[in-house]
Design an enzyme around this catalytic site. Structure first.
Site, mmCIF file in Angstrom:
data_model
loop_
_atom_site.group_PDB
_atom_site.id
_atom_site.type_symbol
_atom_site.label_atom_id
_atom_site.label_comp_id
_atom_site.label_asym_id
_atom_site.label_seq_id
_atom_site.Cartn_x
_atom_site.Cartn_y
_atom_site.Cartn_z
ATOM 1 N N ASP A 8 0.884 -1.157 0.000
ATOM 2 C CA ASP A 8 0.000 0.000 0.000
ATOM 3 C C ASP A 8 0.935 1.223 0.000
ATOM 4 O OD1 ASP A 8 -2.322 1.632 0.465
ATOM 5 O OD2 ASP A 8 -1.709 1.770 2.570
ATOM 6 N N LEU A 9 0.419 2.384 -0.351
ATOM 7 C CA LEU A 9 1.284 3.575 -0.414
ATOM 8 C C LEU A 9 1.127 4.472 0.819
ATOM 9 C CD1 LEU A 9 3.156 5.498 -2.131
ATOM 10 C CD2 LEU A 9 1.047 6.508 -3.004
ATOM 11 N N ASP A 10 -0.068 5.090 0.932
ATOM 12 C CA ASP A 10 -0.301 6.060 2.011
ATOM 13 C C ASP A 10 -0.269 5.346 3.360
ATOM 14 O OD1 ASP A 10 -0.738 8.198 0.205
ATOM 15 O OD2 ASP A 10 -2.803 7.564 -0.106
ATOM 16 N N THR A 16 1.201 10.168 4.177
ATOM 17 C CA THR A 16 0.382 11.217 3.565
ATOM 18 C C THR A 16 -0.956 11.393 4.293
ATOM 19 O OG1 THR A 16 -0.181 9.481 2.053
ATOM 20 C CG2 THR A 16 1.229 11.209 1.194
ATOM 21 N N LYS A 44 -8.990 5.998 6.125
ATOM 22 C CA LYS A 44 -7.717 5.396 5.699
ATOM 23 C C LYS A 44 -7.981 4.226 4.771
ATOM 24 C CE LYS A 44 -4.544 6.851 9.267
ATOM 25 N NZ LYS A 44 -3.803 6.471 10.467
ATOM 26 N N GLY A 45 -7.367 4.231 3.626
ATOM 27 C CA GLY A 45 -7.535 3.137 2.670
ATOM 28 C C GLY A 45 -8.808 3.241 1.853
ATOM 29 N N VAL A 46 -9.606 4.266 2.122
ATOM 30 C CA VAL A 46 -10.898 4.432 1.438
ATOM 31 C C VAL A 46 -10.722 5.419 0.275
ATOM 32 C CG1 VAL A 46 -13.273 5.235 1.780
ATOM 33 C CG2 VAL A 46 -12.129 3.953 3.586
ATOM 34 N N ARG A 48 -11.255 8.283 -2.714
ATOM 35 C CA ARG A 48 -11.666 9.681 -2.581
ATOM 36 C C ARG A 48 -13.199 9.802 -2.590
ATOM 37 N NH1 ARG A 48 -9.298 13.378 -7.085
ATOM 38 N NH2 ARG A 48 -7.521 12.017 -6.634
ATOM 39 N N SER A 113 -2.378 0.825 -4.475
ATOM 40 C CA SER A 113 -2.820 2.002 -3.725
ATOM 41 C C SER A 113 -4.215 2.447 -4.147
ATOM 42 C CB SER A 113 -1.841 3.155 -3.948
ATOM 43 O OG SER A 113 -2.374 4.357 -3.444
ATOM 44 N N ALA A 114 -5.014 2.881 -3.165
ATOM 45 C CA ALA A 114 -6.363 3.392 -3.447
ATOM 46 C C ALA A 114 -6.327 4.823 -3.980
ATOM 47 C CB ALA A 114 -7.198 3.361 -2.172
ATOM 48 N N SER A 115 -5.115 5.386 -4.076
ATOM 49 C CA SER A 115 -4.997 6.798 -4.470
ATOM 50 C C SER A 115 -4.868 6.969 -5.976
ATOM 51 C CB SER A 115 -3.763 7.395 -3.792
ATOM 52 O OG SER A 115 -3.508 8.678 -4.294
ATOM 53 N N LYS A 116 -5.497 8.038 -6.472
ATOM 54 C CA LYS A 116 -5.324 8.402 -7.882
ATOM 55 C C LYS A 116 -4.034 9.195 -8.058
ATOM 56 C CE LYS A 116 -9.939 8.485 -9.909
ATOM 57 N NZ LYS A 116 -10.766 7.712 -8.982
ATOM 58 N N ASN A 117 -3.431 9.604 -6.941
ATOM 59 C CA ASN A 117 -2.196 10.398 -6.995
ATOM 60 C C ASN A 117 -0.949 9.552 -6.758
ATOM 61 O OD1 ASN A 117 -3.325 13.155 -7.242
ATOM 62 N ND2 ASN A 117 -4.267 12.646 -5.283
ATOM 63 N N LYS A 144 -10.729 -0.996 -2.696
ATOM 64 C CA LYS A 144 -10.649 -1.757 -1.444
ATOM 65 C C LYS A 144 -11.877 -1.432 -0.600
ATOM 66 C CE LYS A 144 -5.671 -0.826 -1.403
ATOM 67 N NZ LYS A 144 -4.580 -0.115 -0.715
ATOM 68 N N GLU A 168 -0.046 -3.346 4.508
ATOM 69 C CA GLU A 168 -1.152 -2.381 4.585
ATOM 70 C C GLU A 168 -1.224 -1.710 5.951
ATOM 71 O OE1 GLU A 168 -3.775 -0.876 3.573
ATOM 72 O OE2 GLU A 168 -4.005 -1.551 1.521
ATOM 73 N N ASP A 169 -1.727 -0.479 5.975
ATOM 74 C CA ASP A 169 -1.930 0.184 7.270
ATOM 75 C C ASP A 169 -3.413 0.395 7.584
ATOM 76 O OD1 ASP A 169 -2.389 2.208 5.343
ATOM 77 O OD2 ASP A 169 -2.068 3.731 6.887
HETATM 78 C C1 BG6 Z 1 -5.695 6.040 0.169
HETATM 79 C C2 BG6 Z 1 -5.744 6.851 1.445
HETATM 80 O O1 BG6 Z 1 -4.427 5.513 0.004
HETATM 81 O O2 BG6 Z 1 -6.026 6.863 -0.956
HETATM 82 C C3 BG6 Z 1 -7.104 7.514 1.582
HETATM 83 O O3 BG6 Z 1 -5.499 6.011 2.555
HETATM 84 C C4 BG6 Z 1 -7.418 8.326 0.341
HETATM 85 O O4 BG6 Z 1 -7.119 8.326 2.732
HETATM 86 C C5 BG6 Z 1 -7.311 7.438 -0.897
HETATM 87 O O5 BG6 Z 1 -8.730 8.866 0.416
HETATM 88 C C6 BG6 Z 1 -7.587 8.203 -2.202
HETATM 89 O O6 BG6 Z 1 -6.548 9.099 -2.449
HETATM 90 P P1 BG6 Z 1 -6.561 10.173 -3.626
HETATM 91 O O7 BG6 Z 1 -5.127 10.638 -3.700
HETATM 92 O O8 BG6 Z 1 -7.002 9.476 -4.882
HETATM 93 O O9 BG6 Z 1 -7.502 11.244 -3.229
HETATM 94 MG MG MG Z 2 -2.763 3.166 3.520
#
Ligand code: BG6
Ligand code: MG
Length: 214
Positions: A8-10, A16, A44-46, A48, A113-117, A144, A168-169
């Site tokens: 996992d990333l964040d 972050t 966390k892990g959810v 956007r 990672s669940a993040s788009k960034n 996730k 994972e965290d």
């Molecule tokens: C997850 C974070 O990795 O990414 C969440 O734990 C966050 O807190 C999710 O909402 C989505 O991130 P982003 O960068 O796409 O807004």
């Molecule tokens: Mg995480």
């Protein structure tokens, strides 16, 4: 035999979570929505979109689709400002060394990672080169705790689920790993991550032997 690790990333590679918190907080203050650290924990892990759903639910309110889009964009713009601060010094303790050890041991390395960034964050850390496969919120439809992202990364790595371990965290990430048929190492508190096969207090305690003996 474990042949790949999916990170996992964040909260695992870099911290972050505080930036996500501050960005949601700013948006919530502007819009008169209740938002605090306790609610942030549950994000966390959810993804956007789902995070906004939870904030709205917490406030017993709903929004038109246009407004939702506007809120999500604003939250992300605040978050992108914080991301500018990340440098190659911002790995969580021991992570850079652990990635180097895995690479030297020919263990495949994936990101889930669940993040788009996610790619921007890896670039800021100068960590992209460690990863054989990068999976993020753009890679699959179901976020996730659905298993889709980890299944996608394992497939791209050319590995079966039981050859992979997830780190994972967040509880939704542990659930996603198990749903995908993978073992999981939790980073954080046993109370929150108790379902993981192993829970470590800090990334500093990650060792190759722990993975091999899981
Ligand atoms: C997850 C974070 O990795 O990414 C969440 O734990 C966050 O807190 C999710 O909402 C989505 O991130 P982003 O960068 O796409 O807004
Ligand atoms: Mg995480």
């Amino acid at each position: 035999m474990i042949k790949g690790i999916i990170f996992d990333l964040d909260g695992v590679i870099t911290d972050t979570a505080e930036f996500h918190y501050l960005s949601w907080k700013q948006l919530s203050n502007e819009e008169g929505l209740k938002f605090d650290k306790l609610l942030n924990e549950q994000l966390k892990g959810v993804s956007r979109n789902k995070s906004l759903d939870r904030i709205l639910k917490h406030n017993n309110t709903t929004l038109s689709e246009t407004k939702q889009k506007d809120y999500l964009e604003r939250k992300n713009n605040y978050y992108l400002q914080y991301l500018k601060k990340i440098t190659q010094k911002d790995y969580l303790p021991g992570i850079k060394n652990f990635l180097q050890v895995l690479q030297a041991s020919n263990i495949k390395i994936g990101l889930g990672s669940a993040s788009k960034n996610a790619i921007s964050v890896l670039e800021k850390l100068e960590a992209t080169h460690f990863f054989d496969v990068i999976g993020d919120d753009n890679s699959v439809k179901n976020a996730k705790p659905a298993p889709d992202l980890f299944q996608y990364v394992a497939k791209e790595l050319g590995l079966t689920p039981n050859e992979c371990v997830v780190i994972e965290d967040a509880a939704p990430g542990i659930e996603a790993a198990h749903e995908a048929g993978m073992k999981a190492i939790g980073i954080g508190s046993k109370e929150i991550l108790g379902n993981a096969e192993i829970v470590l207090e800090s990334t500093n305690f990650l060792k190759l032997e722990i993975i091999q003996n899981i």
